[in-house]
Write a protein that holds these residues in place. Structure first.
Motif, PDB file in Angstrom:
ATOM      1  N   ALA A 103       0.818  -1.210   0.000  1.00 48.98           N
ATOM      2  CA  ALA A 103       0.000   0.000   0.000  1.00 48.98           C
ATOM      3  C   ALA A 103       0.852   1.261   0.000  1.00 48.98           C
ATOM      4  CB  ALA A 103      -0.933   0.001   1.206  1.00 48.98           C
ATOM      5  N   HIS A 104       2.080   1.166   0.489  1.00 51.23           N
ATOM      6  CA  HIS A 104       2.979   2.320   0.561  1.00 51.23           C
ATOM      7  C   HIS A 104       4.038   2.325  -0.540  1.00 51.23           C
ATOM      8  CE1 HIS A 104       1.320   2.206   4.698  1.00 51.23           C
ATOM      9  NE2 HIS A 104       1.429   3.510   4.613  1.00 51.23           N
ATOM     10  N   HIS A 105       4.019   1.309  -1.416  1.00 53.05           N
ATOM     11  CA  HIS A 105       5.033   1.210  -2.465  1.00 53.05           C
ATOM     12  C   HIS A 105       4.359   0.771  -3.760  1.00 53.05           C
ATOM     13  CE1 HIS A 105       7.275   0.722   1.353  1.00 53.05           C
ATOM     14  NE2 HIS A 105       8.194   1.449   0.741  1.00 53.05           N
ATOM     15  N   PRO A 106       4.021   1.703  -4.623  1.00 57.13           N
ATOM     16  CA  PRO A 106       3.214   1.385  -5.803  1.00 57.13           C
ATOM     17  C   PRO A 106       3.871   0.437  -6.795  1.00 57.13           C
ATOM     18  CG  PRO A 106       4.008   3.668  -5.868  1.00 57.13           C
ATOM     19  CD  PRO A 106       4.297   3.150  -4.503  1.00 57.13           C
ATOM     20  N   GLN A 107       5.186   0.306  -6.742  1.00 58.37           N
ATOM     21  CA  GLN A 107       5.858  -0.606  -7.666  1.00 58.37           C
ATOM     22  C   GLN A 107       5.744  -2.068  -7.233  1.00 58.37           C
ATOM     23  OE1 GLN A 107       7.182   1.118  -5.234  1.00 58.37           O
ATOM     24  NE2 GLN A 107       9.421   0.915  -5.073  1.00 58.37           N
ATOM     25  N   VAL A 108       5.221  -2.301  -6.032  1.00 57.43           N
ATOM     26  CA  VAL A 108       5.134  -3.656  -5.478  1.00 57.43           C
ATOM     27  C   VAL A 108       3.853  -4.340  -5.922  1.00 57.43           C
ATOM     28  CG1 VAL A 108       4.920  -4.983  -3.339  1.00 57.43           C
ATOM     29  CG2 VAL A 108       6.605  -3.139  -3.502  1.00 57.43           C
ATOM     30  N   LEU A 109       3.990  -5.561  -6.424  1.00 61.96           N
ATOM     31  CA  LEU A 109       2.841  -6.397  -6.755  1.00 61.96           C
ATOM     32  C   LEU A 109       2.332  -7.014  -5.451  1.00 61.96           C
ATOM     33  CD1 LEU A 109       4.502  -8.175  -9.808  1.00 61.96           C
ATOM     34  CD2 LEU A 109       2.707  -6.427  -9.936  1.00 61.96           C
ATOM     35  N   ARG A 110       1.107  -6.709  -5.095  1.00 64.07           N
ATOM     36  CA  ARG A 110       0.571  -7.146  -3.809  1.00 64.07           C
ATOM     37  C   ARG A 110       0.636  -8.673  -3.717  1.00 64.07           C
ATOM     38  NH1 ARG A 110      -2.146  -3.683  -0.687  1.00 64.07           N
ATOM     39  NH2 ARG A 110      -2.617  -2.366  -2.492  1.00 64.07           N
ATOM     40  N   SER A 111       1.286  -9.163  -2.667  1.00 63.24           N
ATOM     41  CA  SER A 111       1.615 -10.581  -2.543  1.00 63.24           C
ATOM     42  C   SER A 111       1.002 -11.193  -1.293  1.00 63.24           C
ATOM     43  CB  SER A 111       3.142 -10.757  -2.474  1.00 63.24           C
ATOM     44  OG  SER A 111       3.799 -10.087  -3.521  1.00 63.24           O
ATOM     45  N   ALA A 112       0.825 -12.518  -1.315  1.00 65.15           N
ATOM     46  CA  ALA A 112       0.310 -13.244  -0.159  1.00 65.15           C
ATOM     47  C   ALA A 112       0.808 -14.682  -0.225  1.00 65.15           C
ATOM     48  CB  ALA A 112      -1.213 -13.183  -0.109  1.00 65.15           C
ATOM     49  N   THR A 113       0.483 -15.446   0.807  1.00 67.55           N
ATOM     50  CA  THR A 113       0.933 -16.828   0.894  1.00 67.55           C
ATOM     51  C   THR A 113      -0.117 -17.645   1.621  1.00 67.55           C
ATOM     52  OG1 THR A 113       2.811 -18.239   1.505  1.00 67.55           O
ATOM     53  CG2 THR A 113       2.200 -16.497   3.074  1.00 67.55           C
ATOM     54  N   PHE A 114       0.137 -18.938   1.792  1.00 66.70           N
ATOM     55  CA  PHE A 114      -0.779 -19.799   2.535  1.00 66.70           C
ATOM     56  C   PHE A 114      -0.051 -21.048   3.004  1.00 66.70           C
ATOM     57  CE2 PHE A 114      -1.477 -20.343  -2.044  1.00 66.70           C
ATOM     58  CZ  PHE A 114      -1.284 -21.698  -2.230  1.00 66.70           C
ATOM     59  N   PHE A 115      -0.686 -21.768   3.907  1.00 69.71           N
ATOM     60  CA  PHE A 115      -0.137 -22.971   4.530  1.00 69.71           C
ATOM     61  C   PHE A 115      -1.303 -23.941   4.704  1.00 69.71           C
ATOM     62  CE2 PHE A 115       1.733 -25.561   7.919  1.00 69.71           C
ATOM     63  CZ  PHE A 115       3.075 -25.586   7.555  1.00 69.71           C
ATOM     64  N   PRO A 116      -1.068 -25.249   4.681  1.00 68.38           N
ATOM     65  CA  PRO A 116      -2.180 -26.184   4.864  1.00 68.38           C
ATOM     66  C   PRO A 116      -2.701 -26.158   6.297  1.00 68.38           C
ATOM     67  CG  PRO A 116      -0.112 -27.381   4.677  1.00 68.38           C
ATOM     68  CD  PRO A 116       0.190 -25.957   4.348  1.00 68.38           C
ATOM     69  N   GLU A 117      -3.719 -25.356   6.514  1.00 69.78           N
ATOM     70  CA  GLU A 117      -4.338 -25.186   7.830  1.00 69.78           C
ATOM     71  C   GLU A 117      -5.798 -24.822   7.596  1.00 69.78           C
ATOM     72  OE1 GLU A 117      -2.149 -22.068   9.778  1.00 69.78           O
ATOM     73  OE2 GLU A 117      -2.030 -20.873   7.949  1.00 69.78           O
ATOM     74  N   PRO A 118      -6.666 -25.088   8.558  1.00 74.50           N
ATOM     75  CA  PRO A 118      -8.108 -24.858   8.341  1.00 74.50           C
ATOM     76  C   PRO A 118      -8.448 -23.423   7.974  1.00 74.50           C
ATOM     77  CG  PRO A 118      -7.759 -26.211  10.297  1.00 74.50           C
ATOM     78  CD  PRO A 118      -6.399 -25.738   9.861  1.00 74.50           C
TER      79      PRO A 118
END
Length: 298
Positions: A103-118
């Motif tokens: 949100a503070h760096h427009p050149q950044v592609l908004r990223s996320a991750t996940f783990f096998p959990e409910p």
């Protein structure tokens, strides 16, 4: 190769992409992590001789704003943060941190991750609703099978949305219980429309991951550490497979692993240049494919 010379050093990188006729670089494999996590990662690389049997000096061990300035000088116009958890209960707060950072760096592609959990389907849906454009999964660090039943709704949603997932699933630099082509083949048999980006070109199982990229329409490959002197000493690529890499031009994306690389950024570009696959291939890999994947303006 052609009339454009490979970059001599980092300061020469902008000259390189300009002479190729590009507006800059899209790097799909950059890590920006919360400071405590980043420090832990760097401590791991400090002991690389124990883990990998070779030294791994981190070339860009700098405060985050200085690292961003390096990427800006290089001309990297878009890049993700690629967080990844090593245990349950981490992914959601990594996603929150990455969301705020982007949100503070427009050149950044908004990223996320996940783990096998409910909780995974819920926080993945939330990340998508907040505009996440790319996910990261690290099979070796997370030590989980990507076919884990808890991830079925996550993969189904990502297949539906077509959101790219950079996935470290090859057995390099260290093999894990669930690394290698077999788990990924099984995953794609169940979710054939997943838009996977195979990190590190699947090293060292290059040939098997080339097979998957040829077989599945949405499977891409990233060049992270590929063909560099460092990697060629440990996990060399068979030159006989270069024609296959050339034919997959539209599915290969620039990746670097900045900042935790044991050589200057320019060396990744030198390594790709000396593959001698042509300037059209380089233009596609360094900008065009990433720009198309993320709908970037030239």
């Amino acid at each position: 190769m052609g009339s454009v010379a490979a970059p001599v050093d980092d300061a020469d990188v902008p000259r390189y992409w300009r002479e190729l006729g590009l507006p800059g670089l899209v790097d799909v494999h950059v890590h920006v992590l919360p400071e405590p996590v980043q420090a832990k990662v760097w401590r791991y690389f400090e002991a690389a001789g124990t883990h990998y049997g070779t030294e791994w000096p981190v070339a860009y061990r700098l405060p985050v704003e200085e690292r961003l300035a390096v990427l800006d000088r290089l001309g990297v116009r878009a890049f993700p943060t690629l967080p990844y958890p090593h245990k349950p209960g981490m992914a959601a707060w990594l996603n929150d941190w990455s969301h705020d950072f982007a949100a503070h760096h427009p050149q950044v592609l908004r990223s996320a991750t996940f783990f096998p959990e409910p909780e995974a389907p819920g926080y993945v849906a939330e990340a998508l609703d907040r505009g996440t454009r790319i996910f990261k999964v690290h099979v070796q660090v997370g030590a989980f099978d990507p076919r884990h039943p808890l991830l079925d709704p996550v993969w189904a949603r990502l297949e539906e949305t077509g959101t790219p997932v950079v996935i470290h699933c090859g057995s390099g630099p260290l093999a894990g219980e669930h690394t290698g082509p077999a788990p990924m083949t099984g995953l794609l048999e169940r979710f054939p429309r997943l838009r996977l980006v195979i990190a590190h070109l699947g090293m060292p199982e290059y040939r098997e991951f080339l097979d998957l990229a040829e077989r599945y329409e949405r499977v891409h490959l990233d060049t992270t550490m590929f063909a560099t002197d460092f990697t060629e000493r440990l996990m060399p690529f068979d030159p006989a497979d270069r024609p296959r890499l050339s034919a997959l031009r539209a599915k290969v994306l620039l990746g670097s692993d900045f900042p935790s690389i044991p050589y200057p950024y320019a060396h990744q570009l030198q390594a790709l240049h000396r593959l001698d696959l042509g300037e059209e291939w380089l233009r596609a890999v360094l900008w065009e494919n990433g720009a198309r994947l993320f709908d970037l303006e030239g």
